[in-house]
Design a protein around this motif. Structure first.
Motif, PDB file in Angstrom:
ATOM      1  N   GLN A  13     -17.929  26.843  13.508  1.00 56.16           N
ATOM      2  CA  GLN A  13     -17.638  28.273  13.430  1.00 56.16           C
ATOM      3  C   GLN A  13     -16.199  28.541  13.005  1.00 56.16           C
ATOM      4  N   SER A  14     -15.322  27.563  13.186  1.00 49.94           N
ATOM      5  CA  SER A  14     -13.907  27.696  12.811  1.00 49.94           C
ATOM      6  C   SER A  14     -13.619  26.982  11.494  1.00 49.94           C
ATOM      7  N   ALA A  15     -14.604  26.956  10.611  1.00 47.39           N
ATOM      8  CA  ALA A  15     -14.493  26.157   9.386  1.00 47.39           C
ATOM      9  C   ALA A  15     -13.310  26.574   8.514  1.00 47.39           C
ATOM     10  N   THR A  16     -13.073  27.870   8.369  1.00 47.76           N
ATOM     11  CA  THR A  16     -11.960  28.307   7.511  1.00 47.76           C
ATOM     12  C   THR A  16     -10.635  27.758   8.015  1.00 47.76           C
ATOM     13  N   ALA A  17     -10.376  27.910   9.300  1.00 51.44           N
ATOM     14  CA  ALA A  17      -9.145  27.383   9.882  1.00 51.44           C
ATOM     15  C   ALA A  17      -9.089  25.864   9.765  1.00 51.44           C
ATOM     16  N   ALA A  18     -10.251  25.224   9.914  1.00 44.21           N
ATOM     17  CA  ALA A  18     -10.291  23.759   9.836  1.00 44.21           C
ATOM     18  C   ALA A  18      -9.901  23.264   8.454  1.00 44.21           C
ATOM     19  N   TYR A  19     -10.425  23.898   7.410  1.00 42.44           N
ATOM     20  CA  TYR A  19     -10.084  23.477   6.051  1.00 42.44           C
ATOM     21  C   TYR A  19      -8.607  23.734   5.750  1.00 42.44           C
ATOM     22  N   GLU A  20      -8.092  24.855   6.206  1.00 41.07           N
ATOM     23  CA  GLU A  20      -6.675  25.151   5.976  1.00 41.07           C
ATOM     24  C   GLU A  20      -5.786  24.135   6.674  1.00 41.07           C
ATOM     25  N   THR A  21      -6.159  23.741   7.888  1.00 37.54           N
ATOM     26  CA  THR A  21      -5.390  22.721   8.604  1.00 37.54           C
ATOM     27  C   THR A  21      -5.500  21.368   7.922  1.00 37.54           C
ATOM     28  N   ALA A  22      -6.718  21.002   7.516  1.00 34.44           N
ATOM     29  CA  ALA A  22      -6.935  19.692   6.888  1.00 34.44           C
ATOM     30  C   ALA A  22      -6.080  19.513   5.649  1.00 34.44           C
ATOM     31  N   PHE A  23      -5.902  20.580   4.871  1.00 32.83           N
ATOM     32  CA  PHE A  23      -5.180  20.469   3.607  1.00 32.83           C
ATOM     33  C   PHE A  23      -3.725  20.924   3.701  1.00 32.83           C
ATOM     34  N   GLY A  24      -3.345  21.561   4.813  1.00 34.22           N
ATOM     35  CA  GLY A  24      -2.009  22.116   4.883  1.00 34.22           C
ATOM     36  C   GLY A  24      -1.107  21.571   5.963  1.00 34.22           C
ATOM     37  N   ASP A  25      -1.653  20.817   6.918  1.00 27.70           N
ATOM     38  CA  ASP A  25      -0.870  20.311   8.039  1.00 27.70           C
ATOM     39  C   ASP A  25      -0.674  18.815   7.874  1.00 27.70           C
ATOM     40  N   VAL A  26       0.563  18.393   7.658  1.00 21.56           N
ATOM     41  CA  VAL A  26       0.839  16.973   7.414  1.00 21.56           C
ATOM     42  C   VAL A  26       0.469  16.122   8.622  1.00 21.56           C
ATOM     43  N   ALA A  27       0.420  16.724   9.815  1.00 25.31           N
ATOM     44  CA  ALA A  27       0.068  15.974  11.017  1.00 25.31           C
ATOM     45  C   ALA A  27      -1.438  15.734  11.126  1.00 25.31           C
ATOM     46  N   CYS A  28      -2.214  16.372  10.266  1.00 26.68           N
ATOM     47  CA  CYS A  28      -3.673  16.220  10.303  1.00 26.68           C
ATOM     48  C   CYS A  28      -4.078  15.063   9.401  1.00 26.68           C
ATOM     49  N   LEU A  29      -4.401  13.935  10.002  1.00 27.53           N
ATOM     50  CA  LEU A  29      -4.896  12.799   9.226  1.00 27.53           C
ATOM     51  C   LEU A  29      -6.342  13.012   8.812  1.00 27.53           C
ATOM     52  N   LYS A  30      -7.154  13.430   9.765  1.00 23.87           N
ATOM     53  CA  LYS A  30      -8.565  13.626   9.491  1.00 23.87           C
ATOM     54  C   LYS A  30      -9.109  14.755  10.356  1.00 23.87           C
ATOM     55  N   MET A  31      -9.729  15.724   9.689  1.00 19.93           N
ATOM     56  CA  MET A  31     -10.362  16.846  10.365  1.00 19.93           C
ATOM     57  C   MET A  31     -11.872  16.654  10.362  1.00 19.93           C
ATOM     58  N   ILE A  75       0.868  -1.179   0.000  1.00 22.56           N
ATOM     59  CA  ILE A  75       0.000   0.000   0.000  1.00 22.56           C
ATOM     60  C   ILE A  75       0.901   1.224   0.000  1.00 22.56           C
ATOM     61  N   VAL A  76       0.630   2.157  -0.895  1.00 21.99           N
ATOM     62  CA  VAL A  76       1.433   3.370  -0.999  1.00 21.99           C
ATOM     63  C   VAL A  76       0.657   4.521  -0.362  1.00 21.99           C
ATOM     64  N   GLY A  77       1.143   4.999   0.779  1.00 25.76           N
ATOM     65  CA  GLY A  77       0.495   6.088   1.485  1.00 25.76           C
ATOM     66  C   GLY A  77      -0.111   5.633   2.798  1.00 25.76           C
ATOM     67  N   HIS A  78       0.270   6.294   3.904  1.00 27.82           N
ATOM     68  CA  HIS A  78      -0.223   5.912   5.226  1.00 27.82           C
ATOM     69  C   HIS A  78      -1.104   6.999   5.818  1.00 27.82           C
ATOM     70  N   GLY A  79      -1.931   7.612   4.946  1.00 27.79           N
ATOM     71  CA  GLY A  79      -2.988   8.478   5.444  1.00 27.79           C
ATOM     72  C   GLY A  79      -4.141   7.625   5.931  1.00 27.79           C
ATOM     73  N   VAL A  80      -5.310   8.228   6.093  1.00 30.30           N
ATOM     74  CA  VAL A  80      -6.459   7.481   6.608  1.00 30.30           C
ATOM     75  C   VAL A  80      -6.864   6.364   5.658  1.00 30.30           C
TER      76      VAL A  80
END
Length: 317
Positions: free
Chosen positions: A291-309, A154-159
């Motif tokens: 209410q923090s949706a903007t920050a949540a999306y930025e973290t989900a797509f920009g933080d490698v430590a975020c597996l699942k938001m 399997i290539v990739g150890h995300g979710v």
């Protein structure tokens, strides 16, 4: 009745908007949303504007197809009853915006044929049902044919990679090898081994499942297949495929694409989780309020430590 919804006004720009809900029709129920997941595959390309035009990705749009909530209104004769916890794989109940896929909102009106009852105790982990069903479908074929060969790489150890590896182990197959280049994501293996590609000298894999979404790896992966082996590209792909035909011919390689789950896959995943054969635990790393949706999306797509938001809508329920 109004629903608070995440609206992508244009690429990389979102707002929370109060959108009107339609009156319930026969066969429909109203759902108060508790949690919605952010997909790092399909939703990412909606967010950055790279979704292929044929998918109809015009803005403004409401994203979301990993939604968990409770039925709060069910007309007489509806299949589902008030109080039931359900999984909602998207909705199309708002006017003035596109619904791709329409589930990231505080309230939804949706067909009772589309949503799926689940156990109350799953909590936010239930948003992972669609992703788990996608992983299952890559091997099962949706119940419409004989299952495919399970992955030995399997290539990739995300979710997605973790779910696919867990499913392989749960089915009693040999634990797969998993490639991961990011040290932060190499941790957390349960019953299988995660290594860097450069530390693997195996060039005779029978079935390689690439869940990284990186189409530039095709030539590298084809060279790791044994003659007659299969390369499966599972999950979200939005780039054209390019690879060395000569290398593929030498190995008589088969290349298969798999990206969507079917209802039999969801039924199978529901049973595996209910019986304890598959765990969804430990895969959600971040939870933020809606209410923090903007920050949540930025973290989900920009933080490698975020597996699942996950967005928590419980304050709006």
């Amino acid at each position: 009745m109004k629903s608070t919804a995440v609206v992508f006004d244009q690429p990389r720009q979102l707002s929370l908007q109060a959108l009107a809900l339609p009156q319930l029709q026969a066969g429909e129920v109203e759902v108060a949303v508790l949690y919605s997941g952010i997909s790092t595959g399909t939703e990412r390309i909606l967010w950055d504007g790279s979704m292929p035009a044929f998918m109809g990705s015009t803005y403004p749009l409401v994203p979301g197809y990993e939604t968990v909530g409770q039925v709060v209104k069910a007309p007489l004769g509806a299949k589902l009853k008030e109080g039931q916890t359900v999984f909602v794989p998207g909705a199309n109940c708002f006017t003035g915006v596109k619904s791709l896929f329409g589930g990231a909102a505080s309230r939804l009106v949706v067909s009772d044929q589309k949503i799926f009852p689940i156990a109350d105790q799953w909590g936010p982990d239930a948003v992972l049902l669609a992703l788990a069903a996608t992983a299952y479908h890559a091997v099962s074929g949706g119940g419409g044919q004989e299952p495919f060969a399970p992955p030995d790489l399997i290539v990739g150890h995300g979710v997605m990679g973790r779910l696919l590896a867990r499913l392989t182990v749960a089915a009693g197959f040999a634990p797969p090898t998993v490639w991961e280049t990011q040290a932060e994501r190499a941790l957390g293996a349960e019953g299988y081994t995660v290594i860097r590609p450069e530390d693997d000298d195996n060039r005779a894999y029978q079935a390689i499942y690439d869940v990284s979404g990186d189409t530039l790896l095709l030539d590298t992966l084809i060279q790791r297949i044994r003659p007659g082996g299969e390369l499966v590209l599972a999950g979200s792909l939005h780039q054209n495929l390019q690879f060395s035909t000569a290398q593929a011919v030498l190995r008589e390689a088969r290349i298969r694409l798999s990206g969507e789950w079917k209802r039999p896959d969801l039924l199978a995943i529901n049973q595996l989780v209910d019986t304890g054969q598959l765990s969804l635990k430990g895969l959600i790393t971040h939870v933020q309020t809606a209410q923090s949706a903007t920050a949540a999306y930025e973290t989900a797509f920009g933080d490698v430590a975020c597996l699942k938001m996950v967005l928590d809508w419980s304050a709006h329920a």
